[in-house]
Design a protein around this motif. Structure first.
Motif, PDB file in Angstrom:
ATOM      1  N   PRO A 135      46.211 -31.236  -0.562  1.00 20.82           N
ATOM      2  CA  PRO A 135      45.422 -32.422  -0.192  1.00 20.82           C
ATOM      3  C   PRO A 135      45.681 -33.637  -1.074  1.00 20.82           C
ATOM      4  N   GLU A 136      45.814 -33.441  -2.397  1.00 21.01           N
ATOM      5  CA  GLU A 136      46.028 -34.606  -3.259  1.00 21.01           C
ATOM      6  C   GLU A 136      47.376 -35.264  -2.993  1.00 21.01           C
ATOM      7  N   LYS A 137      48.368 -34.472  -2.547  1.00 18.44           N
ATOM      8  CA  LYS A 137      49.664 -35.052  -2.226  1.00 18.44           C
ATOM      9  C   LYS A 137      49.597 -35.845  -0.926  1.00 18.44           C
ATOM     10  N   ARG A 138      48.734 -35.416  -0.017  1.00 17.40           N
ATOM     11  CA  ARG A 138      48.558 -36.190   1.208  1.00 17.40           C
ATOM     12  C   ARG A 138      47.914 -37.544   0.905  1.00 17.40           C
ATOM     13  N   LEU A 139      46.986 -37.561  -0.062  1.00 16.42           N
ATOM     14  CA  LEU A 139      46.396 -38.841  -0.462  1.00 16.42           C
ATOM     15  C   LEU A 139      47.452 -39.734  -1.108  1.00 16.42           C
ATOM     16  N   GLN A 140      48.331 -39.132  -1.882  1.00 17.31           N
ATOM     17  CA  GLN A 140      49.406 -39.894  -2.498  1.00 17.31           C
ATOM     18  C   GLN A 140      50.301 -40.510  -1.425  1.00 17.31           C
ATOM     19  N   ALA A 141      50.621 -39.740  -0.409  1.00 17.10           N
ATOM     20  CA  ALA A 141      51.436 -40.259   0.686  1.00 17.10           C
ATOM     21  C   ALA A 141      50.719 -41.389   1.417  1.00 17.10           C
ATOM     22  N   GLN A 142      49.406 -41.282   1.517  1.00 16.46           N
ATOM     23  CA  GLN A 142      48.618 -42.349   2.137  1.00 16.46           C
ATOM     24  C   GLN A 142      48.750 -43.650   1.345  1.00 16.46           C
ATOM     25  N   ILE A 143      48.735 -43.536   0.012  1.00 15.15           N
ATOM     26  CA  ILE A 143      48.910 -44.723  -0.834  1.00 15.15           C
ATOM     27  C   ILE A 143      50.248 -45.381  -0.528  1.00 15.15           C
ATOM     28  N   PHE A 144      51.303 -44.573  -0.480  1.00 15.35           N
ATOM     29  CA  PHE A 144      52.623 -45.128  -0.240  1.00 15.35           C
ATOM     30  C   PHE A 144      52.700 -45.789   1.134  1.00 15.35           C
ATOM     31  N   ALA A 145      52.066 -45.162   2.137  1.00 16.79           N
ATOM     32  CA  ALA A 145      52.078 -45.735   3.483  1.00 16.79           C
ATOM     33  C   ALA A 145      51.382 -47.096   3.501  1.00 16.79           C
ATOM     34  N   GLU A 146      50.266 -47.212   2.776  1.00 14.61           N
ATOM     35  CA  GLU A 146      49.561 -48.495   2.713  1.00 14.61           C
ATOM     36  C   GLU A 146      50.428 -49.559   2.044  1.00 14.61           C
ATOM     37  N   MET A 147      51.111 -49.171   0.972  1.00 10.61           N
ATOM     38  CA  MET A 147      51.964 -50.128   0.271  1.00 10.61           C
ATOM     39  C   MET A 147      53.130 -50.577   1.145  1.00 10.61           C
ATOM     40  N   ILE A 148      53.746 -49.648   1.847  1.00 10.30           N
ATOM     41  CA  ILE A 148      54.870 -49.988   2.725  1.00 10.30           C
ATOM     42  C   ILE A 148      54.430 -50.948   3.819  1.00 10.30           C
ATOM     43  N   ALA A 149      53.218 -50.744   4.338  1.00 14.96           N
ATOM     44  CA  ALA A 149      52.709 -51.624   5.386  1.00 14.96           C
ATOM     45  C   ALA A 149      52.523 -53.054   4.878  1.00 14.96           C
ATOM     46  N   ILE A 150      52.237 -53.215   3.596  1.00 10.71           N
ATOM     47  CA  ILE A 150      52.018 -54.543   3.015  1.00 10.71           C
ATOM     48  C   ILE A 150      53.330 -55.207   2.640  1.00 10.71           C
ATOM     49  N   ASP A 151      54.216 -54.452   1.962  1.00  5.24           N
ATOM     50  CA  ASP A 151      55.443 -55.041   1.418  1.00  5.24           C
ATOM     51  C   ASP A 151      56.468 -53.917   1.253  1.00  5.24           C
TER      52      ASP A 151
END
Length: 334
Positions: A135-151
């Protein structure tokens, strides 16, 4: 650096224990986004990873919160995301402290930190199939997805820096250090030099030219020594107690190294640590002043070096006042 999103705080309104003379404290004007990102990370961790019980503290403080004072010129639309990411890092750090680290394979732990994304070497950092991740790795992937969406470009630069950090930091705590000369370079790595490089460049939309990356990191290194040693000083009791609970016979902390190297007690070791911090602060202030005048360096390199300076004052003031490290005994250390 042009100041658009932050304001300078009057020196009469906060304490520094004399550890960052000459460096002003700046605070981001948006007080809401860091709260939103931090609480969202706590809620997601509580829901998907493990329950958060009373006593947990991360970014947020009663007077000063971490990201607002350490990245005061963060673009407003990126503040919530980097606050979420930093809160995740605090949560993960506390989770690791609950483990018996003497029985943890640090190489395996480092590899697991990279599972949330793939192909960092070729910049293909799209999150993979997450169903097999914890689960914590899925949250980490969520962070990266949010960052990619921004820049996407700067997000991928940050991910590469963070991946490199994990590879290096997984080796820093394998054994105790006998001297500060040996310890400080390892502490610079472990304190997150590359993590913070990714945070600042993404949060402030900075692009460091490839041909300037090496000199940029070299110039910033004394600043990262300050950040690591400041963390050691103010988190000493927390880390000492965690090591005792785990049955470790050493603490990865400058205070412990000073005690052993110089045969002194805790209080004297903390005073010595403070003096070393002051020396590095003065060295870094001079680096910043020289860098600001050096027109041969790109604008973004000069902005990055100055941004690290504001991280120094922000990290110090947050450390003094934050619930995360609150304890008695440092008020008279200046």
């Amino acid at each position: 650096m042009e100041f658009r999103y932050s304001e300078e705080i009057d020196t009469s309104l906060y304490e520094t224990h004399g550890l960052c003379d000459g460096i002003p404290l700046r605070v981001h004007k948006d007080s809401f986004s860091e709260i939103l990102g931090s609480l969202r990370a706590q809620r997601d961790w509580d829901r998907h990873v493990s329950p958060l019980y009373g006593g947990y503290n991360g970014n947020l403080g009663e007077r000063f919160s971490f990201v607002r004072v350490t990245v005061p010129e963060c673009l407003p639309e990126r503040l919530e995301t980097i606050s979420y990411a930093n809160e995740f890092a605090f949560l993960y750090d506390d989770e690791m402290e609950t483990l018996d680290l003497k029985n943890v394979d640090q190489g395996v732990a480092g590899a697991e930190m990279l599972e949330a994304f793939q192909g960092t070497g070729d910049m293909d950092c799209n999150p993979r199939d997450l169903s097999s991740l914890r689960p914590e790795k899925r949250l980490q992937a969520q962070i990266f997805a949010e960052m990619i969406a921004i820049d996407p470009v700067r997000a991928k630069t940050s991910m590469k820096a963070w991946a490199r950090f994990v590879q290096l930091a997984s080796q820093t705590r394998l054994k105790p250090f006998d001297t500060l000369q040996e310890y400080i370079p390892a502490r610079v790595i472990d304190s997150g030099e590359l993590i913070w490089f990714g945070t600042l460049t993404f949060g402030m939309a900075l692009t460091i030219p490839e041909e300037e990356c090496h000199i940029c990191m070299e110039l910033a290194r004394p600043g990262y020594a300050v950040l690591g040693l400041t963390n050691d000083l103010y988190s000493w009791e927390k880390e000492r107690d965690a090591a005792e609970r785990q049955g470790q016979d050493y603490v990865f902390n400058a205070v412990w190294v000073i005690m052993k190297e110089r045969s002194v007690g805790e209080e004297e070791a903390k005073l010595i640590c403070g003096e070393i911090i002051r020396d590095y602060v003065e060295e870094y202030r001079l680096i910043v002043e020289n860098t600001k005048r050096n027109q041969r360096l790109s604008k973004d390199v000069r902005a990055y070096i100055e941004a690290v300076m504001f991280s120094i004052s922000g990290n110090l003031v947050w450390s003094i006042y934050c619930p995360r490290y609150r304890h008695e005994g440092l008020e008279d250390s200046d």
